[in-house]
Design a protein around this motif. Structure first.
Motif: not given
Length: 114
Positions: A55-68
């Motif tokens: 998985v990878e994590v991407h920051a979006d403002a104060n949220r961390r979104n995880y994706q494959l």
């Protein structure tokens, strides 16, 4: 410590996280809610998946979104390809054998027409 794809996916909750992420990115809170886990548990599993490169994590403002991450799954698919070909060949041979057996049995059960 290096975590392999198989050892990361061997744990049922991590496999379920991967299955959830097939539909798109999610936050740790979303994952925890959907799997009915506490957020620290979900974070721990995501950390293992991150270390394995799944998985990878991407920051979006104060949220961390995880994706494959596609790369390890492409490598896994490629590795499995050899086994897939082997089983397809065996199933093809089995199909031919069963057709031959069925054909032979049909000849034996036909009444004589003399």
């Amino acid at each position: 410590m290096e975590i392999t794809t198989f050892s990361a996916l061997a744990e049922p909750n991590r496999l379920r996280i991967v299955e959830l992420l097939l539909n798109g990115p999610l936050t740790v809170g979303d994952i925890a809610d959907r799997l009915q886990l506490r957020q620290p548990q979900a974070s721990k599993h995501l950390r293992v998946l991150l270390e394995a490169g799944l998985v990878e994590v991407h920051a979006d403002a104060n949220r961390r979104n995880y994706q494959l991450s596609a790369v390890p799954f492409q490598a896994l698919d490629s590795w499995l390809g050899g086994y897939r070909r082997m089983w397809e060949e065996r199933f093809d041979s089995l199909d031919k054998y069963l057709e031959k057996l069925q054909s032979s049995q049909q000849k034996d059960t036909k009444p004589d027409q003399n």
